[in-house]
Design an enzyme around this catalytic site. Structure first.
Site, PDB file in Angstrom:
ATOM      1  N   GLY A  10       0.798  -0.929  -0.194  1.00  0.00           N
ATOM      2  CA  GLY A  10      -0.122   0.018   0.092  1.00  0.00           C
ATOM      3  C   GLY A  10       0.880   1.182   0.045  1.00  0.00           C
ATOM      4  N   GLY A  13      -0.141   4.825  -0.950  1.00  0.00           N
ATOM      5  CA  GLY A  13      -1.210   5.418  -0.270  1.00  0.00           C
ATOM      6  C   GLY A  13      -0.642   6.223   0.815  1.00  0.00           C
ATOM      7  NE  ARG A  14      -5.733   8.759   2.915  1.00  0.00           N
ATOM      8  CZ  ARG A  14      -6.702   8.748   1.876  1.00  0.00           C
ATOM      9  NH1 ARG A  14      -6.822   9.548   0.904  1.00  0.00           N
ATOM     10  NH2 ARG A  14      -7.550   7.670   1.963  1.00  0.00           N
ATOM     11  CB  THR A  80      -5.396  -2.727   6.327  1.00  0.00           C
ATOM     12  OG1 THR A  80      -4.248  -2.348   5.769  1.00  0.00           O
ATOM     13  CG2 THR A  80      -6.592  -2.526   5.341  1.00  0.00           C
ATOM     14  CB  THR A  81      -9.325  -0.540   9.777  1.00  0.00           C
ATOM     15  OG1 THR A  81      -9.788   0.346   8.634  1.00  0.00           O
ATOM     16  CG2 THR A  81      -8.551   0.078  10.902  1.00  0.00           C
ATOM     17  CB  ALA A 105      -2.143  -2.200  15.600  1.00  0.00           C
ATOM     18  N   PRO A 106      -5.654  -1.876  14.933  1.00  0.00           N
ATOM     19  CG  PRO A 106      -7.357  -1.881  15.967  1.00  0.00           C
ATOM     20  CD  PRO A 106      -6.376  -2.610  15.911  1.00  0.00           C
ATOM     21  CG  HIS A 135     -11.663   8.323  10.826  1.00  0.00           C
ATOM     22  ND1 HIS A 135     -12.257   7.828  11.829  1.00  0.00           N
ATOM     23  CD2 HIS A 135     -10.563   7.821  10.702  1.00  0.00           C
ATOM     24  CE1 HIS A 135     -11.485   7.053  12.518  1.00  0.00           C
ATOM     25  NE2 HIS A 135     -10.215   7.133  11.952  1.00  0.00           N
ATOM     26  CE  LYS A 139     -11.980   4.622   9.157  1.00  0.00           C
ATOM     27  NZ  LYS A 139     -10.912   3.693   8.985  1.00  0.00           N
TER      28      LYS A 139
END
Ligand code: NAP
Length: 252
Positions: A10, A13-14, A80-81, A105-106, A135, A139
């Site tokens: 990823g 991505g940000r 990643t959630t 880990a969220p 958020h 998201k």
């Protein structure tokens, strides 16, 4: 001493860009690969001989990526959630079989981890609780992984407190606009706000007659996640199972 070999998935991505930058700045870590949508993750891990793979991608890909990382010889550090509890349990069984460490880990911000702990503590005394997470507008998943984990911790504190500690039932309540009272996870109301200007924020409100207790964490910048990510990257190689939540490995 040889450097720890880290691949970021990823990477365009940000969070992936922020992670690659953070890894490059550490003397004991080497960024050996960057993968993103369309790349063959297993091949990238194997060809780079990556020891740790940090994944910040998409909720739909999170469980599959974690399995690929484990089976390709890397220790996953997954931010990643969007995981379901059954996904996590299945992945934990795979990691245990392979005796390979990892972390899902969220939230990697220490302030958010503390907020979750404090919320579980407060719930023992304030069973009436609602979670509000706020958020940025891009998201994808709602509610956030942090909100889900917070509620799981609150639920567990409530359940271990006995039946007298259940959130109040309000059978007369009626929504005249559907969704006005938010969603419910494990019986606890959760509200998701998506607006440009926010990055990642969460509030947990506890109410009792005559008082409101509010716990809040604000992450106006993604820099707050990096110390937790780097801590996990260094930690997972010494572990033999997949943990859920940064709090689970802080004291190991
Ligand atoms: P983002 O900017 O959209 O970045 C995700 C990147 O992953 C994009 O480049 C995307 O490509 C790529 N991607 C999508 N599916 C992929 C796949 N199957 N394999 C490889 N790459 C893939 O999102 P973000 O803001 O960085 O957030 C990523 C995840 O991290 C989200 O689930 C978010 O909730 C979570 N997050 C966690 C924490 C934490 O502390 N744990 C903190 C912040 C965010 P395309 O753009 O082409 O789709």
């Amino acid at each position: 001493m040889s450097k720890l070999r880290v691949l970021v998935n990823g990477a365009k991505g940000r969070m992936g860009r922020e992670t690659a930058r953070a890894v490059r700045a550490e003397g004991d870590l080497e960024l050996v690969g960057e993968a993103d949508l369309g790349d063959d993750l297993a091949a990238a891990i194997r060809s780079a001989a990556a020891q740790v793979v940090v994944d910040f991608t998409h909720p739909d890909a999170a469980a599959g990526n974690t399995e690929t990382i484990l089976k390709s010889g890397g220790c996953p550090v997954v931010g990643t959630t969007g995981f379901r509890m059954e996904d996590i349990e299945r992945l934990q069984a795979i990691s245990q079989e392979l005796r390979r460490g990892g972390l899902i880990a969220p939230n990697f911000a220490i302030g958010a981890v503390l907020l979750m702990k404090f919320a579980a503590e407060a719930a023992r005394f304030f069973p009436d609780v609602e979670v509000i997470e706020l958020h940025h507008e891009r998201k994808v998943d709602a509610p956030s992984g942090t909100a889900l984990k917070t509620i799981e911790m609150i639920r567990s504190a409530l359940d271990s407190g006995g039946s007298g500690n259940a959130p109040a039932e309000r059978p007369r309540e009626k929504e005249t606009v559907s969704g006005a009272r938010g969603g419910r996870y494990l019986g606890i109301p959760v509200h998701s706000i998506r607006l440009p200007g926010y990055v990642a924020h969460q509030e947990v409100q506890f109410g009792a007659p005559g008082q409101i207790l509010t716990l809040r964490h604000d992450a106006p910048s993604r820099a707050c996640f990096m110390p937790g990510v780097l801590f996990a990257v260094r930690k997972v190689v010494a572990l033999e199972r997949l943990y859920y939540g940064l709090d689970a490995i802080l004291d190991l």
